[in-house]
Design an enzyme around this catalytic site. Structure first.
Site, PDB file in Angstrom:
ATOM      1  N   ASP A 166      -1.360  -0.803   6.034  1.00  0.00           N
ATOM      2  CA  ASP A 166      -1.570  -0.251   7.373  1.00  0.00           C
ATOM      3  C   ASP A 166      -3.018  -0.305   7.819  1.00  0.00           C
ATOM      4  O   ASP A 166      -3.322  -0.076   8.985  1.00  0.00           O
ATOM      5  CB  ASP A 166      -1.143   1.227   7.398  1.00  0.00           C
ATOM      6  CG  ASP A 166      -2.164   2.114   6.692  1.00  0.00           C
ATOM      7  OD1 ASP A 166      -2.880   2.869   7.370  1.00  0.00           O
ATOM      8  OD2 ASP A 166      -2.267   2.016   5.453  1.00  0.00           O
TER       9      ASP A 166
ATOM     10  N   ASP B 263      -0.202   4.944   1.284  1.00  0.00           N
ATOM     11  CA  ASP B 263      -0.425   5.849   2.410  1.00  0.00           C
ATOM     12  C   ASP B 263      -0.218   5.129   3.739  1.00  0.00           C
ATOM     13  O   ASP B 263      -0.843   4.100   4.004  1.00  0.00           O
ATOM     14  CB  ASP B 263      -1.846   6.414   2.343  1.00  0.00           C
ATOM     15  CG  ASP B 263      -2.049   7.266   1.108  1.00  0.00           C
ATOM     16  OD1 ASP B 263      -1.457   8.351   1.041  1.00  0.00           O
ATOM     17  OD2 ASP B 263      -2.786   6.829   0.202  1.00  0.00           O
TER      18      ASP B 263
ATOM     19  N   ASP C 104       0.869  -1.166   0.000  1.00  0.00           N
ATOM     20  CA  ASP C 104       0.000   0.000   0.000  1.00  0.00           C
ATOM     21  C   ASP C 104       0.916   1.230   0.000  1.00  0.00           C
ATOM     22  O   ASP C 104       2.133   1.100   0.225  1.00  0.00           O
ATOM     23  CB  ASP C 104      -0.878  -0.041   1.251  1.00  0.00           C
ATOM     24  CG  ASP C 104      -1.863   1.114   1.321  1.00  0.00           C
ATOM     25  OD1 ASP C 104      -2.323   1.551   0.265  1.00  0.00           O
ATOM     26  OD2 ASP C 104      -2.152   1.573   2.440  1.00  0.00           O
TER      27      ASP C 104
END
Length: 510
Positions: free
Chosen positions: A330, A48, A46
């Site tokens: 996250d 961000d 990922d």
């Protein structure tokens, strides 16, 4: 070159070649489920809060500044302009009670161990009166879970607005809104700020202000790629934002890569996770220079940039089985839970709080050991006190006449019974006094350590001497977890991660 420089240079070459080195204490990778890293043919990321780690205080200040302006434009009281960011207040794993205007922290069993109404902590009796009769968080209309770091500013903003409602109700000229309405207003302006690019345009203009640049990130990606891993980027951010962020983080870091796109074999932006894992959306190619969308395809091609897509098409393009994919993200639900429930992808959860947690854990090692010992002693005293209380209750129900034996009269029996009851009462008082003393010591020491983790909530992984809701989610869904992507620089590509296999309570009995 001095001899002093040689060990550092040798160490860097060994790391780049995939030779494992001992990681610094706070940068280790932790294992919940056994995983053979060597068998992971593809590693995805990922962006961000994973590849790009935000400067959370700066991002929260920006988000609150923009959202407050939007709230004021909608007619909210001018006093909202005084809201100040507090990055320590909101943490992952909290739950918002939209009905009562409270922010809650729970343990893994749904017990609410801490709660704030605005900026005021709820006293234990009030907290228990509100939340003792149900398993909190199950009603989606009433409760909102705080699962992403992007959601933290809205929790701070909501708590501030609740506080203002309680202190300055007259400011709301059209009538005081309900807490549910306040939450809805906050959610709407946050979504609008992301949708109209007012937040991201500021970030793109000054990426150095809003991101922590990890000097080991490029080397880590290069090491994994050099070890034969197929690397892919899978992010919900759209191309222009992704390009701005990763250009800042990766361009010009290693000379052998022309730009950030060269680190990845496949690039998927605007992926609409978690839908990506379950739908059959096509891959739409994006022209990097013009950002114009091209034709839809069933499978992405290597070295190109796509929007949308689906898991099965990506796996087919990479030529790997589902259980040969390791995905690093996250978001506990968007990245981790969805990929686990709809596929065999293995998972790494990036928890940037972990470095601070480990530092505190190490600095307060003796205090934590004392807390464990005090809790064990208090539990033992509690058991003995309740057993003695029941024994006393039975003794007090006995009739002296009924316990007389041959050769002894009822008066003597009554005297013996009275002495026994007195002894039991004395023992119970001693046990209760000792238990209260241990409880007070435990509360003081726990409070001291909690404040070192976070002055509002304590450790993100624990609540009330138990695993927190967030901690249990990490245990249940993440195969591995660590504080940052670049911690894999210290991991051999052929490592086998062994989980500490636990046992059920009855299996600890000796």
């Amino acid at each position: 070159m001095s001899g002093r420089d040689l060990p550092l240079l040798i160490r860097k070459h060994l790391l780049a070649a995939g030779v494992a080195a001992e990681a610094p204490y706070a940068r280790r990778v932790f294992t919940n489920r056994d995983l053979a890293f060597e068998s992971m043919g593809a590693v995805g990321f990922d962006m961000d809060y994973t590849l790009g780690v935000y400067n959370q205080p700066a991002l929260e200040a920006l988000s609150i500044e923009i959202c407050v302006k939007k709230l004021l434009a909608k007619g909210h009281p001018c006093r909202l302009g005084a809201i100040k960011p507090d990055p320590e207040f909101a943490i992952r794993g909290l739950v918002v009670d939209k009905e009562h205007g409270n922010v809650l922290k729970m343990d893994r069993h749904g017990y609410v161990g801490n709660a704030y109404h605005g900026w005021s902590q709820l006293a234990r009796p009030e907290r228990k009166a509100l939340y003792r009769a149900q398993r909190v968080g199950q009603e989606k209309q009433r409760f909102a879970r705080v699962d992403t770091l992007f959601a933290l500013p809205e929790v701070t903003l909501f708590a501030s607005m609740v506080d203002f409602i309680e202190k300055y109700p007259a400011d709301w000229k059209g009538g005081v809104p309900s807490f549910r309405e306040v939450w809805q207003d906050v959610r709407e302006v946050i979504d609008e700020a992301h949708r109209d690019d007012t937040i991201k345009s500021r970030i793109k203009a000054e990426p150095e202000k809003y991101f922590h640049k990890d000097p080991d990130l490029a080397a880590t990606l290069h090491k994994l790629r050099s070890a034969g891993k197929k690397l892919f980027l899978l992010t919900n951010s759209f191309f222009q934002y992704t390009d701005a962020v990763l250009s800042y983080l990766l361009n010009d870091e290693l000379k052998i890569y022309e730009d950030w796109t060269r680190y990845f074999h496949w690039i998927i932006v605007g992926s609409s996770k978690p839908g990506f894992f379950a739908t059959e959306e096509p891959f739409v190619e994006i022209d990097r220079r013009t950002a114009v969308r091209g034709k839809a395809q069933d499978r992405p091609q290597k070295g190109r940039i796509y929007q949308g897509g689906n898991r099965q098409g990506l796996e087919a393009a990479m030529g790997v089985h589902s259980d040969e994919v390791l995905y690093v993200g996250d978001h506990i639900y968007g990245d981790i839970v969805a990929s686990k429930k709809t596929s065999s992808w293995r998972t790494v959860l990036v928890v940037d709080d972990l470095e601070h947690e480990l530092d505190v854990q190490r600095g307060y090692e003796l205090s934590l050991r004392e807390i464990e010992a005090l809790a064990e002693l208090r539990n033992e005293l509690t058991e003995q006190a309740f057993a003695e209380k029941y024994r006393l209750r039975v003794l007090e129900r006995l009739d002296a006449v009924g316990i007389t034996v041959e050769g002894r009269d009822s008066e003597a029996a009554a005297q013996v019974l009275g002495e026994t009851i007195l002894q039991s009462r004395t023992r119970l008082e001693r046990l209760q006094s000792h238990r209260e003393e241990m409880g007070s010591r435990l509360d003081r020491r726990t409070g001291e350590v909690d404040r070192a983790f976070n002055r509002y909530w304590g450790s993100v992984f624990t609540e009330r001497l138990n695993t927190s809701l967030f901690g249990s989610q990490v245990e249940d869904y993440a195969c591995l977890y660590t504080s940052r992507v670049s911690n894999f620089l210290y991991v051999s590509p052929s490592r086998y991660f062994h989980a500490p296999h636990g046992r059920m309570p009855h299996q600890h009995v000796r």
